[in-house]
Design a protein around this motif. Structure first.
Motif, PDB file in Angstrom:
ATOM      1  N   THR A  47       1.081  -1.515   0.208  1.00 49.78           N
ATOM      2  CA  THR A  47      -0.032   0.130   0.094  1.00 49.78           C
ATOM      3  C   THR A  47       0.869   1.369  -0.017  1.00 49.78           C
ATOM      4  OG1 THR A  47      -0.566  -0.150   2.370  1.00 49.78           O
ATOM      5  CG2 THR A  47      -2.052  -1.024   1.212  1.00 49.78           C
ATOM      6  N   ALA A  48       2.123   1.320   0.661  1.00 49.95           N
ATOM      7  CA  ALA A  48       2.659   2.353   0.375  1.00 49.95           C
ATOM      8  C   ALA A  48       3.614   2.620  -0.975  1.00 49.95           C
ATOM      9  CB  ALA A  48       3.985   2.686   0.819  1.00 49.95           C
ATOM     10  N   LEU A  49       3.630   1.683  -1.893  1.00 51.86           N
ATOM     11  CA  LEU A  49       3.641   1.993  -3.739  1.00 51.86           C
ATOM     12  C   LEU A  49       2.156   2.056  -4.204  1.00 51.86           C
ATOM     13  CD1 LEU A  49       5.770   1.401  -5.857  1.00 51.86           C
ATOM     14  CD2 LEU A  49       5.719  -0.402  -5.799  1.00 51.86           C
ATOM     15  N   GLN A  50       1.548   1.684  -3.547  1.00 54.97           N
ATOM     16  CA  GLN A  50       0.355   2.217  -4.533  1.00 54.97           C
ATOM     17  C   GLN A  50      -0.051   3.601  -5.314  1.00 54.97           C
ATOM     18  OE1 GLN A  50      -3.543   0.593  -2.467  1.00 54.97           O
ATOM     19  NE2 GLN A  50      -4.796   0.302  -4.013  1.00 54.97           N
ATOM     20  N   MET A 118       9.840   6.195   5.550  1.00 55.75           N
ATOM     21  CA  MET A 118       9.107   5.879   6.475  1.00 55.75           C
ATOM     22  C   MET A 118       9.217   6.490   7.381  1.00 55.75           C
ATOM     23  SD  MET A 118       8.671   1.882   5.158  1.00 55.75           S
ATOM     24  CE  MET A 118       8.542   1.289   3.520  1.00 55.75           C
ATOM     25  N   ALA A 119       8.232   6.973   7.937  1.00 52.90           N
ATOM     26  CA  ALA A 119       8.112   7.696   9.424  1.00 52.90           C
ATOM     27  C   ALA A 119       7.331   7.084  10.373  1.00 52.90           C
ATOM     28  CB  ALA A 119       8.557   9.478   9.331  1.00 52.90           C
ATOM     29  N   PRO A 120       7.872   7.644  12.091  1.00 52.95           N
ATOM     30  CA  PRO A 120       6.938   7.945  12.425  1.00 52.95           C
ATOM     31  C   PRO A 120       5.960   8.577  13.141  1.00 52.95           C
ATOM     32  CG  PRO A 120       8.579   7.423  14.138  1.00 52.95           C
ATOM     33  CD  PRO A 120       9.066   7.373  12.315  1.00 52.95           C
ATOM     34  N   ILE A 121       4.738   8.178  13.119  1.00 50.35           N
ATOM     35  CA  ILE A 121       3.923   9.386  13.241  1.00 50.35           C
ATOM     36  C   ILE A 121       3.107   9.149  14.607  1.00 50.35           C
ATOM     37  CG2 ILE A 121       3.851   9.203  10.441  1.00 50.35           C
ATOM     38  CD1 ILE A 121       0.979   8.281  11.336  1.00 50.35           C
ATOM     39  N   VAL A 194      -5.086   3.950   8.523  1.00 50.25           N
ATOM     40  CA  VAL A 194      -3.884   4.346  10.039  1.00 50.25           C
ATOM     41  C   VAL A 194      -3.717   5.154  10.220  1.00 50.25           C
ATOM     42  CG1 VAL A 194      -0.886   4.327  10.003  1.00 50.25           C
ATOM     43  CG2 VAL A 194      -1.752   2.159   9.201  1.00 50.25           C
ATOM     44  N   ARG A 195      -3.038   6.705   8.778  1.00 48.15           N
ATOM     45  CA  ARG A 195      -3.456   7.824   9.208  1.00 48.15           C
ATOM     46  C   ARG A 195      -4.636   8.044   9.853  1.00 48.15           C
ATOM     47  NH1 ARG A 195      -2.231  10.703   3.877  1.00 48.15           N
ATOM     48  NH2 ARG A 195      -4.860  10.209   3.389  1.00 48.15           N
ATOM     49  N   PHE A 210       6.613   8.422   3.459  1.00 46.62           N
ATOM     50  CA  PHE A 210       6.745   9.506   2.991  1.00 46.62           C
ATOM     51  C   PHE A 210       5.037   9.900   2.034  1.00 46.62           C
ATOM     52  CE2 PHE A 210      11.549  10.768   3.951  1.00 46.62           C
ATOM     53  CZ  PHE A 210      11.156   9.917   5.329  1.00 46.62           C
ATOM     54  N   SER A 211       4.704   9.372   1.304  1.00 45.07           N
ATOM     55  CA  SER A 211       3.646   9.601   0.599  1.00 45.07           C
ATOM     56  C   SER A 211       2.205   9.435   1.034  1.00 45.07           C
ATOM     57  CB  SER A 211       4.208   8.263  -0.355  1.00 45.07           C
ATOM     58  OG  SER A 211       3.595   7.150  -0.030  1.00 45.07           O
ATOM     59  N   TYR A 212       2.379   9.209   2.565  1.00 42.53           N
ATOM     60  CA  TYR A 212       0.955   9.368   3.199  1.00 42.53           C
ATOM     61  C   TYR A 212       1.192  10.245   4.101  1.00 42.53           C
ATOM     62  CZ  TYR A 212      -0.872   4.985   0.825  1.00 42.53           C
ATOM     63  OH  TYR A 212      -1.480   4.557  -0.112  1.00 42.53           O
ATOM     64  N   LEU A 213       2.266  11.006   4.429  1.00 44.18           N
ATOM     65  CA  LEU A 213       2.260  11.852   6.048  1.00 44.18           C
ATOM     66  C   LEU A 213       1.386  13.651   5.077  1.00 44.18           C
ATOM     67  CD1 LEU A 213       6.216  11.453   6.703  1.00 44.18           C
ATOM     68  CD2 LEU A 213       4.063  10.844   7.196  1.00 44.18           C
ATOM     69  N   ASP A 214       1.076  13.960   5.892  1.00 44.88           N
ATOM     70  CA  ASP A 214       0.100  15.714   5.076  1.00 44.88           C
ATOM     71  C   ASP A 214       0.187  15.914   6.835  1.00 44.88           C
ATOM     72  OD1 ASP A 214      -1.959  14.051   6.864  1.00 44.88           O
ATOM     73  OD2 ASP A 214      -2.921  14.180   4.987  1.00 44.88           O
ATOM     74  N   ASP A 215      -0.808  16.781   6.992  1.00 42.56           N
ATOM     75  CA  ASP A 215      -0.823  17.947   8.110  1.00 42.56           C
ATOM     76  C   ASP A 215      -1.775  17.282   9.391  1.00 42.56           C
ATOM     77  OD1 ASP A 215       1.369  19.957   6.595  1.00 42.56           O
ATOM     78  OD2 ASP A 215      -0.466  21.198   5.944  1.00 42.56           O
ATOM     79  N   SER A 216      -2.187  16.208   9.105  1.00 42.61           N
ATOM     80  CA  SER A 216      -3.308  15.642   9.807  1.00 42.61           C
ATOM     81  C   SER A 216      -1.741  15.054  10.931  1.00 42.61           C
ATOM     82  CB  SER A 216      -4.192  15.016   8.725  1.00 42.61           C
ATOM     83  OG  SER A 216      -3.692  13.870   8.809  1.00 42.61           O
ATOM     84  N   ILE A 217      -1.127  14.621  10.881  1.00 38.83           N
ATOM     85  CA  ILE A 217      -0.423  14.254  11.623  1.00 38.83           C
ATOM     86  C   ILE A 217       0.883  14.575  12.120  1.00 38.83           C
ATOM     87  CG2 ILE A 217      -1.326  11.756  11.535  1.00 38.83           C
ATOM     88  CD1 ILE A 217       1.013  12.411  10.005  1.00 38.83           C
ATOM     89  N   THR A 218       1.540  13.775  13.145  1.00 42.08           N
ATOM     90  CA  THR A 218       2.648  14.622  13.215  1.00 42.08           C
ATOM     91  C   THR A 218       4.587  13.837  12.222  1.00 42.08           C
ATOM     92  OG1 THR A 218       2.057  16.612  14.562  1.00 42.08           O
ATOM     93  CG2 THR A 218       5.025  15.925  14.915  1.00 42.08           C
TER      94      THR A 218
END
Length: 294
Positions: A47-50, A118-121, A194-195, A210-218
């Motif tokens: 799903t990271a590559l999706q 990939m990052a802890p959020i 998850v997000r 990283f492709s799923y990171l946005d302002d809704s999480i840290t």
């Protein structure tokens, strides 16, 4: 009689002209026919590559309307097992096939198309932005239970993990947790889910590409290093993996056409960067299946 012969002659010329229009000396007619053949590709797995494969197939199929490309998630383990059995055309994976138990990597051909960090959020209300590697491990192994222990809000820590078949989980545990086994907790196999859960759950922590990171999480820094693409290129940020698109044996020319498209500037300088991935060519180091750097 002369009129009949003349008419037959004209008909012959017309038929000859029609015959010559279906082909040319350089075989362009054959290419035209083959370009109209319907091609179906099913890509399943990470799903990271999706998001990247989905974005690429949209522009590709606009240029090649005879292609029908379906992109599905399910996790890297699912992608690898299904492509090995021939159930799907392409198996998308965040990990090398050699790293997955039960997969005969010798049957598969690896096509690396990008790199993903990939990052802890965490939920934004935790008030924590930077932790040490040791603290990260202690959180996921249950030794640290409240964010106030790290100078954050007085909130219990809720760990959200990924399913066992997840390549994101395998990468995070190996490079983020140094192989430590996380505590038993809620598991999700979808990055988007998850997000959403971390966004809505006070005290929650998980990890995303990283492709799923946005302002809704840290997205947490680790030892002061920020999770961003430029820190992946030289391995300053160590939680990353190649994005693989595996085929069972060498791909057919039709499938290869799409895989080759993934490596064009149109994709590497477009969706790859726009969605938070890194082009393969941007890496200053290489890492093999055993984790050796070169």
């Amino acid at each position: 009689m002369k009129k009949v012969l003349f008419s037959l002659g004209i008909l012959g010329i017309i038929l000859a002209g029609c015959g010559s229009s279906s082909g040319s000396a350089d075989g362009s007619a054959d290419n035209s026919t083959s370009s109209n053949d319907q091609v179906k590709i099913v890509a399943v797995g990470s799903t990271a590559l999706q998001p990247l494969v989905d974005a690429a197939q949209e522009s590709f199929t606009q240029e090649n309307p005879n292609y029908q490309i379906s992109v599905q998630g399910g996790g890297s383990g699912t992608g690898l097992s299904q492509v090995e059995t021939g159930a799907v055309t392409i198996g998308n994976s965040d990990v090398f096939a050699e790293q997955r138990d039960g997969i005969d990597a010798s049957k598969l051909v690896d096509h690396k198309v990008a790199v993903v960090g990939m990052a802890p959020i965490v939920n934004k209300d935790t008030k924590v932005e930077d932790i040490t590697k040791e603290q990260l491990i202690d959180i996921f192994t249950g030794k640290i239970k409240n964010w106030k222990e790290l100078g954050g809000a007085d909130q219990a820590i809720t760990v959200i993990n990924r399913a066992n078949g997840s390549g994101t989980r395998a990468t995070f545990e190996h490079w983020g947790l140094d192989g430590a086994t996380p505590i038993q907790s809620q598991e999700q196999d979808s990055s988007g889910t998850v997000r959403q859960i971390v966004t809505q759950t006070p005290g929650a922590i998980s990890y995303l590409a990283f492709s799923y990171l946005d302002d809704s999480i840290t997205a947490l820094k680790i030892d002061g290093v920020e999770p961003k693409p430029e820190n992946v290129t030289d391995n300053s940020w160590k939680i990353w993996s190649y994005e693989h698109m595996y085929t069972k044996g060498e791909p057919s020319k039709e499938v290869k056409k799409f895989l080759d498209y993934m490596m064009t500037d149109a994709v590497q300088e477009g969706p790859v960067k726009d969605l938070g991935y890194l082009p393969i060519t941007s890496m200053k180091i290489e890492r093999d299946a055993e984790g050796n750097l070169s």
